[in-house]
Design a protein around this motif. Structure first.
Motif, PDB file in Angstrom:
ATOM      1  N   LYS A 101       0.842  -1.202   0.000  1.00 51.61           N
ATOM      2  CA  LYS A 101       0.000   0.000   0.000  1.00 51.61           C
ATOM      3  C   LYS A 101       0.883   1.261   0.000  1.00 51.61           C
ATOM      4  O   LYS A 101       0.716   2.171   0.820  1.00 51.61           O
ATOM      5  CB  LYS A 101      -0.952   0.003   1.195  1.00 51.61           C
ATOM      6  CG  LYS A 101      -2.156   0.922   1.047  1.00 51.61           C
ATOM      7  CD  LYS A 101      -3.060   0.832   2.265  1.00 51.61           C
ATOM      8  CE  LYS A 101      -4.205   1.811   2.182  1.00 51.61           C
ATOM      9  NZ  LYS A 101      -5.048   1.800   3.414  1.00 51.61           N
ATOM     10  N   TYR A 102       1.831   1.274  -0.946  1.00 49.21           N
ATOM     11  CA  TYR A 102       2.736   2.406  -1.093  1.00 49.21           C
ATOM     12  C   TYR A 102       2.453   3.134  -2.408  1.00 49.21           C
ATOM     13  O   TYR A 102       1.771   2.606  -3.294  1.00 49.21           O
ATOM     14  CB  TYR A 102       4.198   1.943  -1.115  1.00 49.21           C
ATOM     15  CG  TYR A 102       4.741   1.420   0.190  1.00 49.21           C
ATOM     16  CD1 TYR A 102       4.034   1.547   1.393  1.00 49.21           C
ATOM     17  CD2 TYR A 102       5.990   0.808   0.233  1.00 49.21           C
ATOM     18  CE1 TYR A 102       4.557   1.063   2.584  1.00 49.21           C
ATOM     19  CE2 TYR A 102       6.519   0.326   1.422  1.00 49.21           C
ATOM     20  CZ  TYR A 102       5.798   0.445   2.594  1.00 49.21           C
ATOM     21  OH  TYR A 102       6.321  -0.033   3.769  1.00 49.21           O
ATOM     22  N   LEU A 103       3.029   4.320  -2.541  1.00 47.74           N
ATOM     23  CA  LEU A 103       3.007   5.073  -3.794  1.00 47.74           C
ATOM     24  C   LEU A 103       4.371   4.955  -4.463  1.00 47.74           C
ATOM     25  O   LEU A 103       5.404   4.989  -3.787  1.00 47.74           O
ATOM     26  CB  LEU A 103       2.716   6.551  -3.527  1.00 47.74           C
ATOM     27  CG  LEU A 103       1.313   6.928  -3.041  1.00 47.74           C
ATOM     28  CD1 LEU A 103       1.307   8.373  -2.559  1.00 47.74           C
ATOM     29  CD2 LEU A 103       0.291   6.726  -4.150  1.00 47.74           C
ATOM     30  N   VAL A 104       4.375   4.831  -5.790  1.00 50.24           N
ATOM     31  CA  VAL A 104       5.635   4.831  -6.537  1.00 50.24           C
ATOM     32  C   VAL A 104       6.045   6.280  -6.764  1.00 50.24           C
ATOM     33  O   VAL A 104       5.340   7.048  -7.429  1.00 50.24           O
ATOM     34  CB  VAL A 104       5.492   4.110  -7.886  1.00 50.24           C
ATOM     35  CG1 VAL A 104       6.793   4.228  -8.689  1.00 50.24           C
ATOM     36  CG2 VAL A 104       5.130   2.646  -7.680  1.00 50.24           C
ATOM     37  N   ALA A 105       7.175   6.664  -6.179  1.00 48.91           N
ATOM     38  CA  ALA A 105       7.674   8.032  -6.314  1.00 48.91           C
ATOM     39  C   ALA A 105       8.590   8.129  -7.525  1.00 48.91           C
ATOM     40  O   ALA A 105       9.562   7.378  -7.651  1.00 48.91           O
ATOM     41  CB  ALA A 105       8.422   8.452  -5.054  1.00 48.91           C
ATOM     42  N   GLY A 106       8.273   9.048  -8.436  1.00 52.56           N
ATOM     43  CA  GLY A 106       9.078   9.236  -9.641  1.00 52.56           C
ATOM     44  C   GLY A 106      10.379   9.952  -9.350  1.00 52.56           C
ATOM     45  O   GLY A 106      10.489  10.711  -8.382  1.00 52.56           O
TER      46      GLY A 106
ATOM     47  N   ASP B  35      11.799  15.392 -17.818  1.00 51.48           N
ATOM     48  CA  ASP B  35      10.361  15.138 -17.963  1.00 51.48           C
ATOM     49  C   ASP B  35       9.663  16.098 -18.916  1.00 51.48           C
ATOM     50  O   ASP B  35       8.747  15.695 -19.640  1.00 51.48           O
ATOM     51  CB  ASP B  35       9.676  15.207 -16.594  1.00 51.48           C
ATOM     52  CG  ASP B  35       9.943  13.970 -15.751  1.00 51.48           C
ATOM     53  OD1 ASP B  35      10.766  13.139 -16.165  1.00 51.48           O
ATOM     54  OD2 ASP B  35       9.333  13.842 -14.679  1.00 51.48           O
ATOM     55  N   PHE B  36      10.069  17.378 -18.901  1.00 56.62           N
ATOM     56  CA  PHE B  36       9.340  18.377 -19.686  1.00 56.62           C
ATOM     57  C   PHE B  36      10.205  19.124 -20.694  1.00 56.62           C
ATOM     58  O   PHE B  36       9.691  19.937 -21.462  1.00 56.62           O
ATOM     59  CB  PHE B  36       8.675  19.377 -18.742  1.00 56.62           C
ATOM     60  CG  PHE B  36       7.733  18.730 -17.770  1.00 56.62           C
ATOM     61  CD1 PHE B  36       6.547  18.159 -18.207  1.00 56.62           C
ATOM     62  CD2 PHE B  36       8.043  18.659 -16.423  1.00 56.62           C
ATOM     63  CE1 PHE B  36       5.686  17.527 -17.320  1.00 56.62           C
ATOM     64  CE2 PHE B  36       7.186  18.035 -15.517  1.00 56.62           C
ATOM     65  CZ  PHE B  36       6.006  17.472 -15.974  1.00 56.62           C
ATOM     66  N   GLY B  37      11.493  18.842 -20.674  1.00 50.86           N
ATOM     67  CA  GLY B  37      12.387  19.484 -21.634  1.00 50.86           C
ATOM     68  C   GLY B  37      12.656  18.603 -22.836  1.00 50.86           C
ATOM     69  O   GLY B  37      12.195  18.873 -23.945  1.00 50.86           O
ATOM     70  N   VAL B  38      13.404  17.512 -22.613  1.00 47.50           N
ATOM     71  CA  VAL B  38      13.792  16.642 -23.730  1.00 47.50           C
ATOM     72  C   VAL B  38      13.094  15.283 -23.712  1.00 47.50           C
ATOM     73  O   VAL B  38      13.318  14.466 -24.597  1.00 47.50           O
ATOM     74  CB  VAL B  38      15.326  16.441 -23.752  1.00 47.50           C
ATOM     75  CG1 VAL B  38      16.023  17.739 -24.115  1.00 47.50           C
ATOM     76  CG2 VAL B  38      15.837  15.909 -22.409  1.00 47.50           C
TER      77      VAL B  38
ATOM     78  N   GLY C 284       7.874   3.320 -18.290  1.00 47.45           N
ATOM     79  CA  GLY C 284       9.027   2.736 -17.605  1.00 47.45           C
ATOM     80  C   GLY C 284       9.277   3.602 -16.386  1.00 47.45           C
ATOM     81  O   GLY C 284       8.471   3.631 -15.466  1.00 47.45           O
ATOM     82  N   ASP C 285      10.380   4.376 -16.395  1.00 45.14           N
ATOM     83  CA  ASP C 285      10.598   5.312 -15.297  1.00 45.14           C
ATOM     84  C   ASP C 285       9.616   6.474 -15.359  1.00 45.14           C
ATOM     85  O   ASP C 285       9.519   7.261 -14.407  1.00 45.14           O
ATOM     86  CB  ASP C 285      12.042   5.812 -15.272  1.00 45.14           C
ATOM     87  CG  ASP C 285      12.543   6.285 -16.636  1.00 45.14           C
ATOM     88  OD1 ASP C 285      12.084   5.764 -17.664  1.00 45.14           O
ATOM     89  OD2 ASP C 285      13.401   7.173 -16.670  1.00 45.14           O
ATOM     90  N   GLY C 286       8.859   6.563 -16.460  1.00 43.14           N
ATOM     91  CA  GLY C 286       7.801   7.574 -16.548  1.00 43.14           C
ATOM     92  C   GLY C 286       6.500   7.106 -15.930  1.00 43.14           C
ATOM     93  O   GLY C 286       5.559   7.891 -15.791  1.00 43.14           O
TER      94      GLY C 286
END
Length: 262
Positions: free
Chosen positions: A132-137, A144-147, A154-156
């Motif tokens: 019952k955990y959250l996956v922290a990115g 994430d928002f540049g390139v 995956g890691d996204g």
């Protein structure tokens, strides 16, 4: 940047989000890089349970050593931190032997690299569901928002992104304040997805400092006509990657059915 205040803001945001969601803690994939080290440290500071997951797939020894050094240090400092190691190398090799064989190519290399990231995502969600955990990115703003330098699903593939509004230089500043091991602070950034020593800069063709500059120039409305030499080269790299990776940054397109057809 007011480093300490930013740290407190993120920690409070994480804790508030998890508490309101009725979640018991966080799970973080720890790679031996600065982004995952900072993310796991921020999660640990919430006081909520934080599970650091090491998931090697033909990983370079230096990356494994840095990850283990960070996890050991974090466990010494925070009683709410635990860890688990899942060697995904046999799983990866089994998948490779199961899918149809194709000729070796750069596209095959990229597909296999992304497959590694997606195996890790599945593993993180296994533990998230179990406890019952959250996956922290662990993605930062430039990635994430540049390139768009990450693997879709995956890691996204995460539940929340605590450092995605921070530039890479900001992440390093926070890492220093959080006392992330020096070995991680000075290591060349790498996604570790190709089983060799190539760095992020080798793959992208520009450093994070250069990409941050290009991101700022784009935000200011600059175009290629405004630069020459290395600056022009970097700006073109940024614009190209920002353009081709919009499918990662934008919501999944949904085919809307006209009312007249329903």
């Amino acid at each position: 940047m007011q480093t300490e205040k930013v740290i407190d803001h993120i920690v409070n945001w994480l804790k508030d989000y998890a508490t309101k969601a009725g979640i018991d803690g966080f799970v973080v994939g720890v790679s031996g890089g600065i982004d995952s080290a900072v993310t796991s440290s921020l999660c640990a500071k919430t006081g909520l349970k934080t599970l650091c997951v090491e998931m090697p797939i033909h990983q370079a020894a230096s990356q494994v050593t840095r990850a283990q050094e960070h996890i050991a240090q974090l466990k010494d400092r925070f009683s709410n931190v635990s860890d688990v190691r899942v060697d995904l190398t046999p799983v990866f090799e089994e998948l490779k032997s199961t899918v149809p064989a194709v000729e070796s190519s750069s596209q095959l290399d990229l597909s296999l690299a992304n497959t590694r990231a997606r195996l890790r995502m599945s593993t993180l969600y296994y533990f998230a569901g179990l406890y019952k955990y959250l996956v922290a990115g662990t993605g930062n703003k430039v990635e994430d928002f540049g390139v768009g330098f990450y693997t879709k699903y995956g890691d996204g593939g995460v539940d929340l992104s605590p450092i995605a509004d921070l530039l890479k230089s900001d992440v390093y500043a926070i890492g220093k304040a959080l006392e992330v091991p020096e070995s991680i602070q000075v290591a060349a950034p790498t996604d570790g997805l190709f089983g060799d020593s190539r760095s992020d800069e080798d793959q992208i063709g520009a450093s994070y400092d250069e990409l941050e500059w290009a991101m700022k120039m784009k935000d200011e409305g600059k175009t290629s006509d405004d630069f020459e030499g290395r600056k022009l080269e970097v700006f073109k790299i940024f614009i190209r990657l920002n353009t081709v990776n919009q499918h990662k940054m934008n919501p999944i397109p949904v085919c809307k059915i006209p009312i007249s057809l329903l």
